[in-house]
Scaffold this motif. Structure first.
Motif, PDB file in Angstrom:
ATOM      1  N   ARG A  85       7.485  22.851  33.971  1.00 12.24           N
ATOM      2  CA  ARG A  85       6.757  23.097  32.728  1.00 12.24           C
ATOM      3  C   ARG A  85       5.339  22.601  32.922  1.00 12.24           C
ATOM      4  NH1 ARG A  85      11.136  20.288  28.810  1.00 12.24           N
ATOM      5  NH2 ARG A  85      12.897  21.578  29.429  1.00 12.24           N
ATOM      6  N   VAL A  86       4.480  23.470  33.377  1.00  8.55           N
ATOM      7  CA  VAL A  86       3.140  23.029  33.680  1.00  8.55           C
ATOM      8  C   VAL A  86       2.304  22.879  32.421  1.00  8.55           C
ATOM      9  CG1 VAL A  86       3.097  23.888  36.009  1.00  8.55           C
ATOM     10  CG2 VAL A  86       2.471  25.393  34.130  1.00  8.55           C
ATOM     11  N   SER A  87       2.795  23.317  31.310  1.00 10.11           N
ATOM     12  CA  SER A  87       2.032  23.190  30.072  1.00 10.11           C
ATOM     13  C   SER A  87       3.032  23.141  28.936  1.00 10.11           C
ATOM     14  CB  SER A  87       1.120  24.395  29.926  1.00 10.11           C
ATOM     15  OG  SER A  87       0.568  24.421  28.655  1.00 10.11           O
ATOM     16  N   ALA A  88       2.714  22.401  27.900  1.00  9.28           N
ATOM     17  CA  ALA A  88       3.667  22.286  26.805  1.00  9.28           C
ATOM     18  C   ALA A  88       3.334  23.261  25.686  1.00  9.28           C
ATOM     19  CB  ALA A  88       3.655  20.859  26.284  1.00  9.28           C
ATOM     20  N   PHE A  89       4.296  23.438  24.803  1.00  3.10           N
ATOM     21  CA  PHE A  89       4.141  24.334  23.660  1.00  3.10           C
ATOM     22  C   PHE A  89       2.908  23.954  22.842  1.00  3.10           C
ATOM     23  CE2 PHE A  89       5.021  25.728  19.362  1.00  3.10           C
ATOM     24  CZ  PHE A  89       5.621  26.956  19.540  1.00  3.10           C
ATOM     25  N   ALA A  90       2.097  24.945  22.546  1.00  2.00           N
ATOM     26  CA  ALA A  90       0.971  24.792  21.619  1.00  2.00           C
ATOM     27  C   ALA A  90      -0.086  23.769  22.027  1.00  2.00           C
ATOM     28  CB  ALA A  90       1.487  24.477  20.214  1.00  2.00           C
ATOM     29  N   THR A  91      -0.178  23.480  23.317  1.00  2.00           N
ATOM     30  CA  THR A  91      -1.374  22.720  23.722  1.00  2.00           C
ATOM     31  C   THR A  91      -2.555  23.664  23.557  1.00  2.00           C
ATOM     32  OG1 THR A  91      -0.765  23.357  25.949  1.00  2.00           O
ATOM     33  CG2 THR A  91      -0.505  21.049  25.395  1.00  2.00           C
ATOM     34  N   PRO A  92      -3.686  23.188  23.039  1.00  4.81           N
ATOM     35  CA  PRO A  92      -4.769  24.121  22.740  1.00  4.81           C
ATOM     36  C   PRO A  92      -5.226  24.873  23.992  1.00  4.81           C
ATOM     37  CG  PRO A  92      -5.272  21.900  21.980  1.00  4.81           C
ATOM     38  CD  PRO A  92      -4.005  21.807  22.751  1.00  4.81           C
ATOM     39  N   ARG A  93      -5.404  26.153  23.858  1.00  5.22           N
ATOM     40  CA  ARG A  93      -5.880  26.956  24.978  1.00  5.22           C
ATOM     41  C   ARG A  93      -6.708  28.056  24.346  1.00  5.22           C
ATOM     42  NH1 ARG A  93      -4.326  24.668  27.670  1.00  5.22           N
ATOM     43  NH2 ARG A  93      -2.698  25.000  29.190  1.00  5.22           N
ATOM     44  N   GLN A 153      -4.474  31.747  28.223  1.00  4.07           N
ATOM     45  CA  GLN A 153      -3.770  31.644  26.939  1.00  4.07           C
ATOM     46  C   GLN A 153      -2.509  32.508  26.992  1.00  4.07           C
ATOM     47  OE1 GLN A 153      -5.336  34.078  23.701  1.00  4.07           O
ATOM     48  NE2 GLN A 153      -5.387  32.298  22.386  1.00  4.07           N
ATOM     49  N   LEU A 154      -1.379  31.917  26.659  1.00  2.76           N
ATOM     50  CA  LEU A 154      -0.088  32.611  26.722  1.00  2.76           C
ATOM     51  C   LEU A 154       0.269  33.136  25.336  1.00  2.76           C
ATOM     52  CD1 LEU A 154       1.801  29.810  28.731  1.00  2.76           C
ATOM     53  CD2 LEU A 154       0.515  31.749  29.667  1.00  2.76           C
ATOM     54  N   VAL A 155       0.512  34.447  25.266  1.00  5.07           N
ATOM     55  CA  VAL A 155       0.697  35.091  23.958  1.00  5.07           C
ATOM     56  C   VAL A 155       2.037  35.816  23.920  1.00  5.07           C
ATOM     57  CG1 VAL A 155      -0.305  36.767  22.331  1.00  5.07           C
ATOM     58  CG2 VAL A 155      -1.818  35.414  23.816  1.00  5.07           C
ATOM     59  N   LEU A 175       3.349  27.939  25.352  1.00  2.89           N
ATOM     60  CA  LEU A 175       2.968  29.096  24.531  1.00  2.89           C
ATOM     61  C   LEU A 175       1.777  28.680  23.688  1.00  2.89           C
ATOM     62  CD1 LEU A 175       3.732  31.981  23.494  1.00  2.89           C
ATOM     63  CD2 LEU A 175       4.932  30.835  21.625  1.00  2.89           C
ATOM     64  N   HIS A 176       0.808  29.581  23.536  1.00  2.00           N
ATOM     65  CA  HIS A 176      -0.408  29.207  22.814  1.00  2.00           C
ATOM     66  C   HIS A 176      -0.706  30.047  21.589  1.00  2.00           C
ATOM     67  CE1 HIS A 176      -1.202  28.158  27.170  1.00  2.00           C
ATOM     68  NE2 HIS A 176      -0.971  27.021  26.564  1.00  2.00           N
ATOM     69  N   ALA A 177      -0.221  31.262  21.560  1.00  2.23           N
ATOM     70  CA  ALA A 177      -0.651  32.127  20.456  1.00  2.23           C
ATOM     71  C   ALA A 177       0.356  33.237  20.193  1.00  2.23           C
ATOM     72  CB  ALA A 177      -2.009  32.742  20.780  1.00  2.23           C
ATOM     73  N   VAL A 178       0.262  33.770  18.972  1.00  4.77           N
ATOM     74  CA  VAL A 178       1.049  34.928  18.579  1.00  4.77           C
ATOM     75  C   VAL A 178       0.086  36.096  18.389  1.00  4.77           C
ATOM     76  CG1 VAL A 178       2.499  35.907  16.753  1.00  4.77           C
ATOM     77  CG2 VAL A 178       2.816  33.533  17.477  1.00  4.77           C
ATOM     78  N   GLY A 179       0.424  37.222  18.965  1.00  6.39           N
ATOM     79  CA  GLY A 179      -0.372  38.434  18.764  1.00  6.39           C
ATOM     80  C   GLY A 179       0.279  39.285  17.693  1.00  6.39           C
ATOM     81  N   ALA A 226       1.226  25.900  11.363  1.00  2.45           N
ATOM     82  CA  ALA A 226       1.899  24.594  11.380  1.00  2.45           C
ATOM     83  C   ALA A 226       2.500  24.304  12.760  1.00  2.45           C
ATOM     84  CB  ALA A 226       2.983  24.545  10.302  1.00  2.45           C
ATOM     85  N   LEU A 227       2.841  25.361  13.485  1.00  2.97           N
ATOM     86  CA  LEU A 227       3.348  25.178  14.854  1.00  2.97           C
ATOM     87  C   LEU A 227       2.199  24.980  15.849  1.00  2.97           C
ATOM     88  CD1 LEU A 227       6.110  27.962  14.996  1.00  2.97           C
ATOM     89  CD2 LEU A 227       6.487  25.495  15.134  1.00  2.97           C
ATOM     90  N   LYS A 228       0.985  24.993  15.312  1.00  2.00           N
ATOM     91  CA  LYS A 228      -0.240  24.815  16.117  1.00  2.00           C
ATOM     92  C   LYS A 228      -0.453  25.947  17.127  1.00  2.00           C
ATOM     93  CE  LYS A 228      -1.022  19.931  15.419  1.00  2.00           C
ATOM     94  NZ  LYS A 228      -0.442  20.113  14.080  1.00  2.00           N
ATOM     95  N   LEU A 229       0.047  27.123  16.739  1.00  5.17           N
ATOM     96  CA  LEU A 229      -0.198  28.309  17.563  1.00  5.17           C
ATOM     97  C   LEU A 229      -1.371  29.086  16.981  1.00  5.17           C
ATOM     98  CD1 LEU A 229       3.491  29.525  17.973  1.00  5.17           C
ATOM     99  CD2 LEU A 229       2.058  28.455  19.737  1.00  5.17           C
ATOM    100  N   ASP A 230      -2.172  29.667  17.854  1.00  2.91           N
ATOM    101  CA  ASP A 230      -3.251  30.532  17.405  1.00  2.91           C
ATOM    102  C   ASP A 230      -2.719  31.930  17.090  1.00  2.91           C
ATOM    103  OD1 ASP A 230      -5.407  28.768  17.450  1.00  2.91           O
ATOM    104  OD2 ASP A 230      -5.618  28.971  19.625  1.00  2.91           O
TER     105      ASP A 230
END
Ligand code: G3I
Length: 372
Positions: free
Chosen positions: A31-39, A209-211, A245-249, A274-278
């Motif tokens: 897991r090189v990056s955690a959920f909703a870390t800002p990207r 950014q992972l969408v 994961l960073h965002a929802v499209g 609230a999940l801190k997703l873009d």
């Protein structure tokens, strides 16, 4: 082309380094990056950071052959996304063959014109090349999916700041987050295909950014309510497993005759925030096959529908980008499925087939400035 070509060795070194931090993951990838870390990708918005960047889906063949269309893209888009040129059938015509000509052409075009590129798409049920039907074990599926992501995402590492990693994970009318759309991936990997794809992308380009990109999220009615609920559940289940994961499209293929569910959409977006997703608007257009024929009336209704949607979204979140699925009615997927019964051409996009600006473009401009 000058994009740095990254080797498999680079990729493995990064994956190994990430693993050294002690978190194990699927497919040997950590897991090189955690959920909703800002990207937050640095999409340039006309050089004006206060505006939301605007972009469109493009076709490399048209960019190469149609100079007026090409000029319109350069004049109006801060970002582009390939409508098809980074999908599996184009990149992987055969199991052991990668074809990057079209994708590279598009990347070169973007770089020369200082336009950013979003990647589309890595894990999708749709439009898979026929050879993938022969994948028949879990290990093989994992190897193909991860190998594809590793090769494609590494090739453009640093040059694609945002990827639609997972496209359209849910069935049309889901019961819950487990109602995943059947594909070669769900058949052999089950719901694990999502974390596998997201982790592989994060390992191949830790800064992108992972969408997760989904459609039919905005309308009134039980099917759409079920989709919002299931998507939220899916996002929470990824968070609970600390999947990057960073965002929802929100694709936002709006049907002119369907009502936007303002309250429910806004509640959904508040939960995403609230999940801190873009949030990104990734494929906006207005499907006009049931609208009156008169062009001025139709264009006004199309613009009004988009305004209702953008108003609803922008009251709650500031989308990181607004993209339409094509720039001009000259090139649109809509008549493939939604031809008008009167035989008139569809007009779903911000520019008409003669590349003349339509009211939809003005609405997008307005919300690029207005968003919270
Ligand atoms: O390139 C071939 C051409 O050689 C052939 O003669 C012709 C005959 O049908 O087909 C051409 O390929 C078509 C391609 O679009 C280019 O026009 C494919 O058949 C067709 O399936 C493909 O459709 C694309 C579709 O995704 C499937 O990949 C649409 O253009 C594209 O707009 C659409 O985009 C999707 C997003 O990825 C996800 N969200 C929904 C959106 C709209 O459906």
């Amino acid at each position: 082309m000058t994009i740095r070509l990254n080797s498999r060795r680079d990729f493995l070194v990064r994956a190994a380094k990430a693993a050294a931090f002690g978190v194990s993951g699927t497919a040997g990838l950590s897991r090189v990056s955690a959920f909703a870390t800002p990207r937050t990708p640095a999409f340039a918005a006309d050089g004006n950071a206060r505006l939301i960047p605007y972009g469109a889906a493009v076709q490399s063949d048209a960019l190469a052959s149609d100079m007026a269309y090409r000029a319109a893209i350069i004049a109006n888009c801060q970002l582009i996304v390939p409508e098809g040129d980074m999908k599996w059938p184009i990149l992987r015509p055969a199991r052991n063959e990668y074809r990057f000509e079209k994708a590279d052409f598009l990347m070169d075009f973007a770089r020369q014109n200082k336009i950013e590129v979003r990647g589309h798409t890595l894990a999708w049920y749709g439009g898979m090349p026929a050879w993938t039907a022969a994948i028949d074990s879990r290990a093989e599926a994992e190897r193909e999916l991860v190998g594809h992501i590793e090769t494609v995402v590494s090739r453009y590492r640093g040059a694609i700041p945002s990827w639609d990693v997972v496209n359209e994970p849910l069935v049309d009318w889901p019961e819950d987050a487990t109602s995943l759309r059947p594909s070669i991936w769900t058949k052999l990997l089950g719901s694990d295909y999502l974390p596998i794809a997201l982790r592989a992308t994060a390992a191949a380009d830790p800064d992108t950014q992972l969408v997760i990109n989904e459609y039919d999220i905005e309308f009134k009615g039980p099917r759409f309510a079920a989709r919002r609920k299931a998507l939220l559940q899916l996002l929470r289940s990824l968070r609970d497993r600390d999947v990057p994961l960073h965002a929802v499209g929100l694709q936002a293929h709006l049907f002119a005759e369907r009502a936007i569910d303002n309250d429910e959409l806004q509640a959904f977006l508040a939960s995403i925030a609230a999940l801190k997703l873009d949030v990104l608007i990734t494929e906006l257009d207005v499907i006009d096959y049931e609208l009156p024929g008169k062009v001025s009336e139709r264009d006004a209704l199309v613009a009004r529908k988009a305004a209702q949607f953008l108003q609803s979204v922008c009251e709650v979140v500031r989308p990181k980008a607004i993209l339409t699925w094509g720039l001009s009615d000259r090139y649109t997927w809509v008549p493939m499925y939604f031809k008008r019964p009167d035989g008139m051409p569809n007009r779903p996009l911000p520019f008409d087939a003669d590349l003349k600006r339509k009211p939809l473009f003005d609405v997008i401009e307005e919300y690029r400035r207005k968003a919270v």
